[in-house]
Design an enzyme around this catalytic site. Structure first.
Site, mmCIF file in Angstrom:
data_model
loop_
_atom_site.group_PDB
_atom_site.id
_atom_site.type_symbol
_atom_site.label_atom_id
_atom_site.label_comp_id
_atom_site.label_asym_id
_atom_site.label_seq_id
_atom_site.Cartn_x
_atom_site.Cartn_y
_atom_site.Cartn_z
ATOM 1 N N ARG A 1 -15.343 74.856 53.896
ATOM 2 C CA ARG A 1 -16.057 74.354 55.077
ATOM 3 C C ARG A 1 -17.547 74.662 55.054
ATOM 4 O O ARG A 1 -18.341 73.921 55.596
ATOM 5 C CB ARG A 1 -15.416 74.908 56.352
ATOM 6 C CG ARG A 1 -14.100 74.201 56.680
ATOM 7 C CD ARG A 1 -13.500 74.693 57.976
ATOM 8 N NE ARG A 1 -13.276 76.118 57.956
ATOM 9 C CZ ARG A 1 -13.652 76.961 58.907
ATOM 10 N NH1 ARG A 1 -14.296 76.505 59.961
ATOM 11 N NH2 ARG A 1 -13.401 78.242 58.817
ATOM 12 N N LYS B 1 -1.483 84.616 63.163
ATOM 13 C CA LYS B 1 -1.598 85.903 62.468
ATOM 14 C C LYS B 1 -0.260 86.633 62.448
ATOM 15 O O LYS B 1 0.144 87.169 61.415
ATOM 16 C CB LYS B 1 -2.699 86.759 63.101
ATOM 17 C CG LYS B 1 -4.110 86.271 62.770
ATOM 18 C CD LYS B 1 -4.382 86.274 61.273
ATOM 19 C CE LYS B 1 -5.784 85.825 60.911
ATOM 20 N NZ LYS B 1 -5.977 85.657 59.453
ATOM 21 N N TYR C 1 -4.555 81.536 67.523
ATOM 22 C CA TYR C 1 -4.999 82.350 66.383
ATOM 23 C C TYR C 1 -4.048 83.531 66.182
ATOM 24 O O TYR C 1 -3.587 83.798 65.071
ATOM 25 C CB TYR C 1 -6.425 82.832 66.658
ATOM 26 C CG TYR C 1 -6.998 83.781 65.643
ATOM 27 C CD1 TYR C 1 -7.374 83.348 64.377
ATOM 28 C CD2 TYR C 1 -7.201 85.122 65.965
ATOM 29 C CE1 TYR C 1 -7.923 84.227 63.456
ATOM 30 C CE2 TYR C 1 -7.751 86.009 65.053
ATOM 31 C CZ TYR C 1 -8.109 85.554 63.803
ATOM 32 O OH TYR C 1 -8.662 86.437 62.899
ATOM 33 N N GLY D 1 -17.013 82.677 53.794
ATOM 34 C CA GLY D 1 -17.006 83.191 55.166
ATOM 35 C C GLY D 1 -17.576 84.593 55.291
ATOM 36 O O GLY D 1 -18.096 85.175 54.331
ATOM 37 N N GLN D 2 -17.438 85.135 56.515
ATOM 38 C CA GLN D 2 -18.057 86.435 56.824
ATOM 39 C C GLN D 2 -17.540 87.553 55.910
ATOM 40 O O GLN D 2 -18.310 88.345 55.402
ATOM 41 C CB GLN D 2 -17.785 86.802 58.296
ATOM 42 C CG GLN D 2 -18.522 88.065 58.730
ATOM 43 C CD GLN D 2 -17.952 88.694 60.001
ATOM 44 O OE1 GLN D 2 -16.894 88.293 60.490
ATOM 45 N NE2 GLN D 2 -18.651 89.671 60.543
ATOM 46 N N GLY E 1 -11.620 81.109 51.155
ATOM 47 C CA GLY E 1 -12.509 81.418 52.284
ATOM 48 C C GLY E 1 -13.674 82.280 51.834
ATOM 49 O O GLY E 1 -14.221 83.080 52.598
HETATM 50 N N1 SER Z 1 -12.798 88.888 64.869
HETATM 51 C C1 SER Z 1 -11.740 87.969 65.097
HETATM 52 C C2 SER Z 1 -12.042 87.057 66.201
HETATM 53 O O1 SER Z 1 -12.765 87.453 67.085
HETATM 54 C C3 SER Z 1 -10.473 88.701 65.383
HETATM 55 O O2 SER Z 1 -9.685 88.754 64.279
HETATM 56 O O3 SER Z 1 -11.538 85.991 66.239
#
Ligand code: SER
Length: 318
Positions: free
Chosen positions: A36, A146, A142, A11-12, A8
């Site tokens: 991606r 986690k 999500y 990503g950010q 990843g």
């Molecule tokens: N920053 C993430 C989100 O908003 C939370 O882990 O999905």
């Protein structure tokens, strides 16, 4: 010297973490892997880059010994709002990706970093001073991935001795790479809107308080936890970490200290509002402070000053 794989990496968190790890451990020792998003110049010009889908167990399992990897920072995942749109894909990427990483780590003796999230909590978790060890019944796919990830990392440690460690990040604010499809993304978008048009239309309600952190602290947390002498750790995964906690209205007021003509309005997105409402308001991160010395450097005021400075320069150069 560790040999590190960052999944990843486009990503950010990934871009900034990869660059920080390259500074610490040498560029050639940090292999960035993305799938991606197209890799930025800053990733490919500063060290090795490979294209890797973390769901491809065989490719991952070949890469790890081939490159002599000893540590995996596993960041590849779908964020909360986009995961609600595609729950099956979120499960596939977030869970099978992690399982593949843990299996490779087990076979090849790697250490693993897994970022969990405030999303690992749910509506029946105490929302203020949320304890390290408490009720975890997330209501989003999500969040389910986690909390399962935290448990799986603990399981791989107990069962196979895999040195997996991780934190529960709050919303992360940064200025290099945009987040994609998260609920806390408003706290990044607001800065671009403030600099560009002095106005932001927020998708969360004015009073929605959430934990947040500036990216330099998030990077520091990951590296510091991974380097901590294991004898200090009672917990291993899912350490609560936070640096600040605010509402959209409070963030807007902090921006107005610099840009007095900035205004905010609200157009609530019911999906993301419902997700935010199910998360804690402010976590207790004393376990991270006690066990490995977690200490954030940026509060709201320092973060806002730095964000506005960086985004002003970035947009001027575009
Ligand atoms: N920053 C993430 C989100 O908003 C939370 O882990 O999905």
């Amino acid at each position: 010297m560790p040999r590190i794989l960052v999944t990843g990496a486009t990503g950010q968190i990934g871009v900034e973490l990869t660059l920080a790890l390259r500074e610490c451990y040498g560029a050639d020792n940090v292999i960035a892997a993305g799938h991606r998003r197209e890799p930025s110049g800053s990733l490919v010009h500063t060290g090795p880059y490979v294209s890797l889908d973390v769901r491809d167990a065989a490719a991952l399992d070949a890469l790890v010994p081939e490159r002599g990897i000893t540590v995996i920072y596993h960041l590849a995942a779908l964020l909360s709002a986009v995961a609600e749109e595609q729950p099956l894909q979120a499960w596939d990427i977030n869970m099978n990706g992690l399982l593949n990483v843990l299996e490779s780590a087990r076979k090849h003796g790697c250490q693993v970093f897994f970022p969990s999230s405030i999303a690992a909590f749910g509506p029946d978790t105490p929302p203020f001073d949320t304890p390290q060890d408490t009720v975890q019944h997330p209501s989003t796919i999500y969040g389910i991935t986690k909390v399962t990830g935290e448990l799986l990392c603990d399981y791989y440690y107990r069962r196979y001795g895999v040195d997996a460690r991780g934190v529960r990040y709050p919303g992360l604010i940064s200025n290099q790479v945009l987040p994609g499809g998260g609920t806390t993304d408003y706290a990044v978008d607001i800065f671009y809107a403030a600099v560009r048009q002095r106005h932001y239309d927020c998708f969360l309600r004015a009073g929605t308080q959430l934990d947040m952190m500036y990216m330099p602290d998030a990077i520091q947390a990951a590296i510091q936890l991974m380097e901590t002498d294991v004898s200090r750790l009672t917990h291993r995964n899912g350490f609560n970490v936070t640096a600040m906690s605010f509402t959209p209205a409070q963030l807007a007021a902090a921006i107005q200290q610099h840009l007095p003509d900035f205004t905010i309005s609200y157009a609530i997105d019911p999906l993301r509002q419902a997700i935010a409402d199910s998360w804690p308001r402010h976590m207790d991160d004393s376990a991270a402070r006690a066990e490995w010395g977690w200490q954030p450097r940026y509060d709201v005021a320092a973060m806002v000053t730095d964000m506005l400075r960086h985004i002003t320069v970035k947009l001027r150069n575009e």
